[in-house]
Design a protein around this motif. Sequence first.
Motif, PDB file in Angstrom:
ATOM      1  N   PHE A 261      18.439  30.869 -53.051  1.00  0.00           N
ATOM      2  CA  PHE A 261      18.319  29.792 -54.036  1.00  0.00           C
ATOM      3  C   PHE A 261      17.527  30.265 -55.248  1.00  0.00           C
ATOM      4  O   PHE A 261      17.844  29.922 -56.391  1.00  0.00           O
ATOM      5  N   ASP A 262      16.506  31.088 -55.000  1.00  0.00           N
ATOM      6  CA  ASP A 262      15.648  31.588 -56.068  1.00  0.00           C
ATOM      7  C   ASP A 262      16.402  32.483 -57.048  1.00  0.00           C
ATOM      8  O   ASP A 262      15.988  32.635 -58.202  1.00  0.00           O
ATOM      9  N   ASN A 263      17.514  33.097 -56.600  1.00  0.00           N
ATOM     10  CA  ASN A 263      18.179  34.122 -57.394  1.00  0.00           C
ATOM     11  C   ASN A 263      19.481  33.663 -58.040  1.00  0.00           C
ATOM     12  O   ASN A 263      20.026  34.397 -58.874  1.00  0.00           O
ATOM     13  N   VAL A 264      20.008  32.508 -57.654  1.00  0.00           N
ATOM     14  CA  VAL A 264      21.312  32.088 -58.153  1.00  0.00           C
ATOM     15  C   VAL A 264      21.292  31.970 -59.682  1.00  0.00           C
ATOM     16  O   VAL A 264      20.305  31.539 -60.276  1.00  0.00           O
ATOM     17  N   ILE A 265      22.387  32.401 -60.312  1.00  0.00           N
ATOM     18  CA  ILE A 265      22.495  32.429 -61.772  1.00  0.00           C
ATOM     19  C   ILE A 265      23.580  31.451 -62.198  1.00  0.00           C
ATOM     20  O   ILE A 265      24.695  31.471 -61.650  1.00  0.00           O
ATOM     21  N   LEU A 266      23.276  30.583 -63.157  1.00  0.00           N
ATOM     22  CA  LEU A 266      24.254  29.656 -63.721  1.00  0.00           C
ATOM     23  C   LEU A 266      24.578  30.127 -65.126  1.00  0.00           C
ATOM     24  O   LEU A 266      23.782  29.977 -66.047  1.00  0.00           O
ATOM     25  N   SER A 267      25.751  30.746 -65.265  1.00  0.00           N
ATOM     26  CA  SER A 267      26.129  31.369 -66.531  1.00  0.00           C
ATOM     27  C   SER A 267      27.453  30.795 -67.016  1.00  0.00           C
ATOM     28  O   SER A 267      28.482  30.946 -66.345  1.00  0.00           O
ATOM     29  N   GLY A 268      27.417  30.111 -68.141  1.00  0.00           N
ATOM     30  CA  GLY A 268      28.636  29.526 -68.690  1.00  0.00           C
ATOM     31  C   GLY A 268      29.297  28.550 -67.754  1.00  0.00           C
ATOM     32  O   GLY A 268      30.526  28.441 -67.714  1.00  0.00           O
ATOM     33  N   GLY A 269      28.494  27.824 -66.964  1.00  0.00           N
ATOM     34  CA  GLY A 269      29.021  26.836 -66.037  1.00  0.00           C
ATOM     35  C   GLY A 269      29.451  27.400 -64.700  1.00  0.00           C
ATOM     36  O   GLY A 269      29.898  26.648 -63.826  1.00  0.00           O
ATOM     37  N   LYS A 270      29.341  28.714 -64.492  1.00  0.00           N
ATOM     38  CA  LYS A 270      29.732  29.331 -63.229  1.00  0.00           C
ATOM     39  C   LYS A 270      28.495  29.766 -62.449  1.00  0.00           C
ATOM     40  O   LYS A 270      27.567  30.331 -63.022  1.00  0.00           O
ATOM     41  N   LYS A 271      28.517  29.491 -61.149  1.00  0.00           N
ATOM     42  CA  LYS A 271      27.444  29.963 -60.274  1.00  0.00           C
ATOM     43  C   LYS A 271      27.743  31.398 -59.857  1.00  0.00           C
ATOM     44  O   LYS A 271      28.837  31.706 -59.386  1.00  0.00           O
ATOM     45  N   ILE A 272      26.749  32.260 -60.034  1.00  0.00           N
ATOM     46  CA  ILE A 272      26.883  33.659 -59.651  1.00  0.00           C
ATOM     47  C   ILE A 272      25.771  33.984 -58.658  1.00  0.00           C
ATOM     48  O   ILE A 272      24.598  33.694 -58.911  1.00  0.00           O
ATOM     49  N   PHE A 273      26.152  34.574 -57.527  1.00  0.00           N
ATOM     50  CA  PHE A 273      25.195  34.931 -56.492  1.00  0.00           C
ATOM     51  C   PHE A 273      24.964  36.437 -56.558  1.00  0.00           C
ATOM     52  O   PHE A 273      25.849  37.222 -56.170  1.00  0.00           O
ATOM     53  N   PRO A 274      23.802  36.876 -57.045  1.00  0.00           N
ATOM     54  CA  PRO A 274      23.551  38.313 -57.231  1.00  0.00           C
ATOM     55  C   PRO A 274      23.759  39.144 -55.979  1.00  0.00           C
ATOM     56  O   PRO A 274      24.297  40.254 -56.038  1.00  0.00           O
ATOM     57  N   GLU A 275      23.340  38.614 -54.829  1.00  0.00           N
ATOM     58  CA  GLU A 275      23.443  39.396 -53.598  1.00  0.00           C
ATOM     59  C   GLU A 275      24.896  39.713 -53.255  1.00  0.00           C
ATOM     60  O   GLU A 275      25.199  40.766 -52.689  1.00  0.00           O
ATOM     61  N   GLN A 276      25.815  38.788 -53.586  1.00  0.00           N
ATOM     62  CA  GLN A 276      27.223  39.047 -53.314  1.00  0.00           C
ATOM     63  C   GLN A 276      27.761  40.151 -54.220  1.00  0.00           C
ATOM     64  O   GLN A 276      28.557  40.999 -53.786  1.00  0.00           O
ATOM     65  N   LEU A 277      27.345  40.138 -55.474  1.00  0.00           N
ATOM     66  CA  LEU A 277      27.737  41.214 -56.380  1.00  0.00           C
ATOM     67  C   LEU A 277      27.195  42.552 -55.884  1.00  0.00           C
ATOM     68  O   LEU A 277      27.901  43.571 -55.886  1.00  0.00           O
ATOM     69  N   GLU A 278      25.949  42.549 -55.454  1.00  0.00           N
ATOM     70  CA  GLU A 278      25.307  43.798 -55.029  1.00  0.00           C
ATOM     71  C   GLU A 278      25.950  44.380 -53.776  1.00  0.00           C
ATOM     72  O   GLU A 278      25.998  45.604 -53.595  1.00  0.00           O
ATOM     73  N   ALA A 279      26.482  43.510 -52.902  1.00  0.00           N
ATOM     74  CA  ALA A 279      27.196  44.005 -51.720  1.00  0.00           C
ATOM     75  C   ALA A 279      28.451  44.772 -52.136  1.00  0.00           C
ATOM     76  O   ALA A 279      28.850  45.738 -51.472  1.00  0.00           O
ATOM     77  N   ARG A 280      29.057  44.365 -53.255  1.00  0.00           N
ATOM     78  CA  ARG A 280      30.273  45.028 -53.739  1.00  0.00           C
ATOM     79  C   ARG A 280      29.962  46.269 -54.565  1.00  0.00           C
ATOM     80  O   ARG A 280      30.745  47.223 -54.577  1.00  0.00           O
ATOM     81  N   THR A 281      28.835  46.275 -55.252  1.00  0.00           N
ATOM     82  CA  THR A 281      28.534  47.384 -56.163  1.00  0.00           C
ATOM     83  C   THR A 281      27.687  48.483 -55.529  1.00  0.00           C
ATOM     84  O   THR A 281      27.527  49.549 -56.117  1.00  0.00           O
ATOM     85  N   ALA A 282      27.161  48.237 -54.329  1.00  0.00           N
ATOM     86  CA  ALA A 282      26.252  49.200 -53.693  1.00  0.00           C
ATOM     87  C   ALA A 282      26.878  50.579 -53.555  1.00  0.00           C
ATOM     88  O   ALA A 282      26.199  51.603 -53.716  1.00  0.00           O
ATOM     89  N   ALA A 283      28.170  50.632 -53.241  1.00  0.00           N
ATOM     90  CA  ALA A 283      28.828  51.924 -53.040  1.00  0.00           C
ATOM     91  C   ALA A 283      29.414  52.490 -54.330  1.00  0.00           C
ATOM     92  O   ALA A 283      29.910  53.617 -54.332  1.00  0.00           O
ATOM     93  N   ILE A 284      29.347  51.715 -55.423  1.00  0.00           N
ATOM     94  CA  ILE A 284      29.980  52.117 -56.685  1.00  0.00           C
ATOM     95  C   ILE A 284      28.973  52.722 -57.657  1.00  0.00           C
ATOM     96  O   ILE A 284      29.196  53.786 -58.235  1.00  0.00           O
ATOM     97  N   LEU A 285      27.833  52.039 -57.820  1.00  0.00           N
ATOM     98  CA  LEU A 285      26.831  52.516 -58.769  1.00  0.00           C
ATOM     99  C   LEU A 285      25.941  53.559 -58.107  1.00  0.00           C
ATOM    100  O   LEU A 285      25.381  53.305 -57.028  1.00  0.00           O
ATOM    101  N   PRO A 286      25.761  54.717 -58.731  1.00  0.00           N
ATOM    102  CA  PRO A 286      24.952  55.787 -58.110  1.00  0.00           C
ATOM    103  C   PRO A 286      23.460  55.620 -58.347  1.00  0.00           C
ATOM    104  O   PRO A 286      22.710  56.590 -58.234  1.00  0.00           O
ATOM    105  N   TYR A 287      23.016  54.410 -58.704  1.00  0.00           N
ATOM    106  CA  TYR A 287      21.603  54.149 -58.968  1.00  0.00           C
ATOM    107  C   TYR A 287      21.170  52.915 -58.169  1.00  0.00           C
ATOM    108  O   TYR A 287      21.957  51.988 -57.966  1.00  0.00           O
TER     109      TYR A 287
END
Length: 355
Positions: A261-287
Amino acid sequence: MLQPFDAITIDGRPLKGEAIIAYARELHGRVGSAWTRSILELFEVLVGKAPLPVRTSGTTGVPKRIDIQREDLVASAELTATTFGLKRGDRALLCLPCEFIAGKMMVVRAMVLGLDLHIVEPEGSVLAKLNSVDRFRFAAMVPQQLHRALRDDRLRVEQQFDMILLGGGPVSDELIADVSDFRTKVFQGYGSTETVTHVALRRLSGAEHNDHFTAIGAVTFAVDARGCLITHTPHLSTRQHITNDLVELIDATHFRWLGRFDNVILSGGKKIFPEQLEARTAAILPYPHYFTSTPDAALGQALTLLVESAGDEEAATTEAMELLRPLLDRHELPRVVRIVPKFTRTGSGKIVRNG
């Protein structure tokens, strides 16, 4: 008659009372690290009669110190035994630091259930510290440990471990894909210090793998007005825990975890959950990286990517965006990228989200 915390078996050697503390003192005297000190301090508390002092992680509010009653430790260990079919004499691996509840509970389970515990340092490769003929019925790891073990020798992991319980943070999509056809039974646990570790499981491996958590024992779930999970734990002295975890509640015993709840982002009317993005990008970004937000007049909050890199900022930013464009939807692409030389981390290695 021996009580639950009067004895433990380590590498086939039964220890009782003061012999347990003597073992921990000898280990700490030989190694002399923060890890061995935490084992000594834990053994001293458990062999004594006091409740177990722990520091919460913040799942249910501001981090604080609490005391877990010994009857709750026993109840949690017995629930784990029932859930995983553990029995006296089963071999278990402790490869987590005992500063935190997950490591503490591996020791508690060994004492309460009569497991045969093998102890290795949590840093570095787990497999490098084990003999290839070692076999373990049950082990708890953080996702990074299993990820490294699979890279080191996937076949050895399948041969040496019957069941692995993952905790300590979200599991990346890459790791989930890696274990989807795994012979070893791999579970992701949901729980907190307040719930004395896991109260729900998600199967990640084999034909029974799924995308949601299922309650164990008599545990049930509800949500509050924010959409955050409420856990009902009849096996513990505190029957209800209100968390800061946003979930999709399927029914009283099943849910999908969305993020904090502390991390949820409301951007342009859309809810974005950072942890879900990070689960997808963990193997893609080398940092090392995480997603957060920056105030924006038009969007309310602009999705922001923080990247840990000591190299050239422009090059890191360009590389990150090139890697993310094919992966993320348009509204999921960061509007701002910030390069940070070094992230702040907790004692367990988790990144502290400062942005």
